[in-house]
Write a protein that holds these residues in place. Structure first.
Motif, PDB file in Angstrom:
ATOM      1  N   TYR A  73       0.830  -1.218   0.000  1.00 59.30           N
ATOM      2  CA  TYR A  73       0.000   0.000   0.000  1.00 59.30           C
ATOM      3  C   TYR A  73       0.864   1.268   0.000  1.00 59.30           C
ATOM      4  O   TYR A  73       0.825   2.052  -0.938  1.00 59.30           O
ATOM      5  CB  TYR A  73      -0.939  -0.004   1.205  1.00 59.30           C
ATOM      6  CG  TYR A  73      -1.910   1.149   1.195  1.00 59.30           C
ATOM      7  CD1 TYR A  73      -3.058   1.118   0.407  1.00 59.30           C
ATOM      8  CD2 TYR A  73      -1.667   2.287   1.955  1.00 59.30           C
ATOM      9  CE1 TYR A  73      -3.941   2.173   0.390  1.00 59.30           C
ATOM     10  CE2 TYR A  73      -2.557   3.356   1.947  1.00 59.30           C
ATOM     11  CZ  TYR A  73      -3.687   3.291   1.168  1.00 59.30           C
ATOM     12  OH  TYR A  73      -4.554   4.347   1.142  1.00 59.30           O
ATOM     13  N   PHE A  74       1.664   1.452   1.059  1.00 59.72           N
ATOM     14  CA  PHE A  74       2.439   2.693   1.167  1.00 59.72           C
ATOM     15  C   PHE A  74       3.709   2.636   0.320  1.00 59.72           C
ATOM     16  O   PHE A  74       4.109   3.632  -0.271  1.00 59.72           O
ATOM     17  CB  PHE A  74       2.797   2.986   2.623  1.00 59.72           C
ATOM     18  CG  PHE A  74       1.613   3.416   3.443  1.00 59.72           C
ATOM     19  CD1 PHE A  74       0.983   4.629   3.189  1.00 59.72           C
ATOM     20  CD2 PHE A  74       1.106   2.606   4.433  1.00 59.72           C
ATOM     21  CE1 PHE A  74      -0.113   5.032   3.927  1.00 59.72           C
ATOM     22  CE2 PHE A  74       0.006   3.000   5.182  1.00 59.72           C
ATOM     23  CZ  PHE A  74      -0.606   4.214   4.931  1.00 59.72           C
ATOM     24  N   GLY A  77       3.065   2.871  -3.449  1.00 59.46           N
ATOM     25  CA  GLY A  77       2.501   4.196  -3.710  1.00 59.46           C
ATOM     26  C   GLY A  77       3.553   5.286  -3.818  1.00 59.46           C
ATOM     27  O   GLY A  77       3.292   6.360  -4.352  1.00 59.46           O
ATOM     28  N   GLN A  78       4.756   4.991  -3.303  1.00 53.24           N
ATOM     29  CA  GLN A  78       5.809   6.001  -3.336  1.00 53.24           C
ATOM     30  C   GLN A  78       6.604   5.982  -4.640  1.00 53.24           C
ATOM     31  O   GLN A  78       7.385   6.884  -4.897  1.00 53.24           O
ATOM     32  CB  GLN A  78       6.787   5.792  -2.160  1.00 53.24           C
ATOM     33  CG  GLN A  78       6.178   6.012  -0.796  1.00 53.24           C
ATOM     34  CD  GLN A  78       5.471   7.342  -0.701  1.00 53.24           C
ATOM     35  OE1 GLN A  78       6.073   8.378  -0.846  1.00 53.24           O
ATOM     36  NE2 GLN A  78       4.154   7.318  -0.478  1.00 53.24           N
ATOM     37  N   ARG A  83       2.927   5.162 -10.599  1.00 57.89           N
ATOM     38  CA  ARG A  83       1.700   5.953 -10.537  1.00 57.89           C
ATOM     39  C   ARG A  83       1.251   6.419 -11.921  1.00 57.89           C
ATOM     40  O   ARG A  83       0.131   6.871 -12.093  1.00 57.89           O
ATOM     41  CB  ARG A  83       1.902   7.169  -9.627  1.00 57.89           C
ATOM     42  CG  ARG A  83       2.216   6.782  -8.192  1.00 57.89           C
ATOM     43  CD  ARG A  83       1.762   7.838  -7.222  1.00 57.89           C
ATOM     44  NE  ARG A  83       2.541   9.070  -7.310  1.00 57.89           N
ATOM     45  CZ  ARG A  83       3.550   9.368  -6.487  1.00 57.89           C
ATOM     46  NH1 ARG A  83       3.889   8.521  -5.547  1.00 57.89           N
ATOM     47  NH2 ARG A  83       4.182  10.497  -6.602  1.00 57.89           N
ATOM     48  N   LEU A  91      -3.837  -0.217  -7.706  1.00 60.77           N
ATOM     49  CA  LEU A  91      -3.078   0.050  -6.474  1.00 60.77           C
ATOM     50  C   LEU A  91      -3.534   1.318  -5.758  1.00 60.77           C
ATOM     51  O   LEU A  91      -3.225   1.522  -4.595  1.00 60.77           O
ATOM     52  CB  LEU A  91      -1.586   0.144  -6.794  1.00 60.77           C
ATOM     53  CG  LEU A  91      -0.934  -1.184  -7.194  1.00 60.77           C
ATOM     54  CD1 LEU A  91       0.490  -0.963  -7.658  1.00 60.77           C
ATOM     55  CD2 LEU A  91      -0.955  -2.170  -6.040  1.00 60.77           C
ATOM     56  N   LYS A  92      -4.277   2.163  -6.452  1.00 60.24           N
ATOM     57  CA  LYS A  92      -4.768   3.388  -5.821  1.00 60.24           C
ATOM     58  C   LYS A  92      -5.794   3.055  -4.743  1.00 60.24           C
ATOM     59  O   LYS A  92      -5.931   3.767  -3.759  1.00 60.24           O
ATOM     60  CB  LYS A  92      -5.389   4.280  -6.900  1.00 60.24           C
ATOM     61  CG  LYS A  92      -5.555   5.714  -6.460  1.00 60.24           C
ATOM     62  CD  LYS A  92      -6.143   6.569  -7.553  1.00 60.24           C
ATOM     63  CE  LYS A  92      -6.420   7.961  -6.998  1.00 60.24           C
ATOM     64  NZ  LYS A  92      -7.175   8.795  -7.891  1.00 60.24           N
TER      65      LYS A  92
END
Lengths: 225, 281
Positions: A73-74, A77-78, A83, A91-92
């Motif tokens: 998740y985190f 996302g980085q 993205r 994944l959002k």
């Protein structure tokens, strides 16, 4: 003890149980497919395929589920590149991140459970099939898989119960599952004991159901009958 | 009295003394993850505005103090279960919390604000610089904010005044996502999972500076209403037993110490040091 709060929070928690059950059923469904696939890969004689499957189960059984969720998740996302790809659509959403983490985790355990079940099948059974002229493909689908599933039922029942409790970690990535809603109610009432007793009771009831279903299946498909 | 009895008595008396000494040590609960109010440095030490202020207040009260880290969502239950004696964790004084605990007078207040990533459509939101929900005539501003937030994912830390405000319906029914810590809110604001976040202004400014990410605050500074009446020291409501009496005395002590610290300019000085702005009250 605030019994009023226990009564008023019960329907809210029951509503949240639907989210928990959705997470559980989705990850068990995909996890079983992955588990079966990797169990078969584990039995492959090719050392690369074999080691790849072993590496997967080693990685996901060797790290805490919470760490796996956080990385998916985190962590993912980085990564800026990610993205901009289509993967971000999935994944959002915290819901899909949780399902991916749970699936990969339960898939690893399931693959080990099924592998050991395959290995306990007596060679005589397979030889008997061969001597009757049944092709090895059909022996695998009609003899080995059904026996392996029956053998793995007790261990797999445990895995379902562990996974059911594991879904409580979904609340760490903002999902409002049973634990998430329980924490939300506590954040406005400041009464953790009452709310967690009700939530714990619901978890216990789900364990009771799963346990009995597995027991029933074990009996139904037992060899001794 | 034989020796046996004497020994027991001595042990009991000394235990009582130890308890008294121990009881005099005020344990302050804080989150350690809400800079600049309170934070944890790389070595695991608690630092920040409230840590320094807490020690200053204890010096004035002539109490020995120690800080206890505690996750935000369990802060008030932990106070009630006597894991520590008071809370200094950027906790705003709200009527909802006052049903369960009591607060000293406020020592600082800091507006809440919305934040987005640079390039967001909310950047052009046209509102005045600040809005006080205790006053009348806010309908127009709230309407502007409501339409700006419609369909957006708004992220907040769980169990905060900010979540309370979004749940209150003042800005319609927004899609709220609640996180355990403000750090996680900031991470997901950067990743784009959150369209907009709501928190104390300083925490966004601090994060933008520390991370170098293009987080900018938009819309008005919120105060009043769901945002409470400033940040105070949270204390258990006093009672008739020994601990209850001590809690009541602590409340008096903290109120007096905050007065003294304010008069001496200690709170202002610390506020400017950590917030670069005098947020004391």
């Amino acid at each position: 003890m605030d019994f009023d709060l226990m009564f008023t929070s019960f329907p809210k928690l029951l509503g949240a149980t639907v989210v928990t059950l959705k997470l559980l059923s989705a990850s068990l469904f995909f996890g079983l497919i992955i588990g079966l696939l990797f169990a078969i890969l584990r039995l492959n004689k090719n050392i690369f395929i074999n080691k790849f499957a072993y590496g997967y189960s080693y990685l996901f059984r060797g790290t805490p589920l919470l760490v796996q969720i956080f990385i998916i998740y985190f962590g993912l996302g980085q990564i800026e590149y990610l993205r901009s790809t289509f993967l971000w659509v999935i994944l959002k959403e915290p819901y899909w991140c949780a399902i991916i983490a749970f699936t990969l985790n339960t898939g690893a355990y399931t693959s080990e459970i099924l592998r050991s079940a395959f290995q306990t099948i007596k060679p005589g059974i397979i030889e008997a099939g061969k001597s009757l002229g049944i092709s090895s493909k059909i022996i695998f689908y009609k003899i080995q898989i059904p026996i392996a599933i029956r053998q793995s039922l007790p261990a797999y029942g445990n895995e379902i119960i562990l996974m059911m409790k594991g879904t409580s970690l979904a609340s760490t990535v903002t999902l409002m599952d049973l634990t998430g809603v329980a924490k939300y109610i506590i954040s406005t009432t400041f009464k953790p004991i009452e709310v967690f007793i009700v939530a714990g009771g619901i978890y216990l009831f789900m364990t009771f159901i799963i346990h009995n279903v597995i027991k029933f299946l074990e009996k139904k498909y037992s060899f001794s009958q | 009295m034989n020796i046996f009895k004497k020994t027991i008595l001595t042990v009991l008396v000394s235990l009582l003394l130890i308890c008294n000494v121990y009881a005099d040590k005020v344990r302050i609960g804080t989150e350690g993850a809400y800079p600049p109010w309170n934070d944890t440095d790389a070595s695991g030490k608690l630092v920040g505005f409230e840590i320094e202020l807490g020690y200053e207040l204890c010096k004035i009260m002539e109490h020995q103090c120690t800080f206890v880290p505690q996750d935000w969502d369990g802060m008030i239950p932990a106070l009630l279960m006597r894991k520590f004696d008071v809370i200094m964790a950027g906790m705003s004084i709200t009527p909802e919390r006052q049903k369960t605990i009591t607060f000293s007078q406020g020592y600082a207040t800091e507006p809440a604000t919305l934040a987005v990533m640079k390039g967001s459509s909310l950047e052009s939101m046209d509102t005045p610089g600040s809005i006080n929900l205790n006053r009348k005539g806010n309908e127009k501003i709230l309407k502007t904010i409501t339409s700006a937030l419609a369909g957006k994912t708004v992220c907040v830390q769980t169990a905060t005044i900010h979540q309370k405000f979004l749940d209150s319906g003042d800005v319609g029914s927004v899609n709220v996502r609640a996180y355990k810590t403000q750090d996680e809110v900031n991470l997901d604001l950067t990743s784009g999972r959150c369209d907009v976040a709501l928190a104390a202004k300083a925490s966004f400014v601090e994060y933008a500076e520390a991370s170098g990410n293009a987080v900018i605050t938009v819309g008005p500074n919120f105060s009043g209403g769901a945002f409470g009446d400033g940040v105070g020291v949270g204390i258990r409501q006093g009672g008739d037993d020994a601990i209850g009496k001590r809690d009541a005395k602590l409340l008096k002590d903290f109120n007096k110490a905050i007065n003294t610290a304010r008069k001496k300019g200690i709170i202002s000085k610390l506020a400017i040091k950590y917030f670069k702005d005098d947020v004391s009250m």
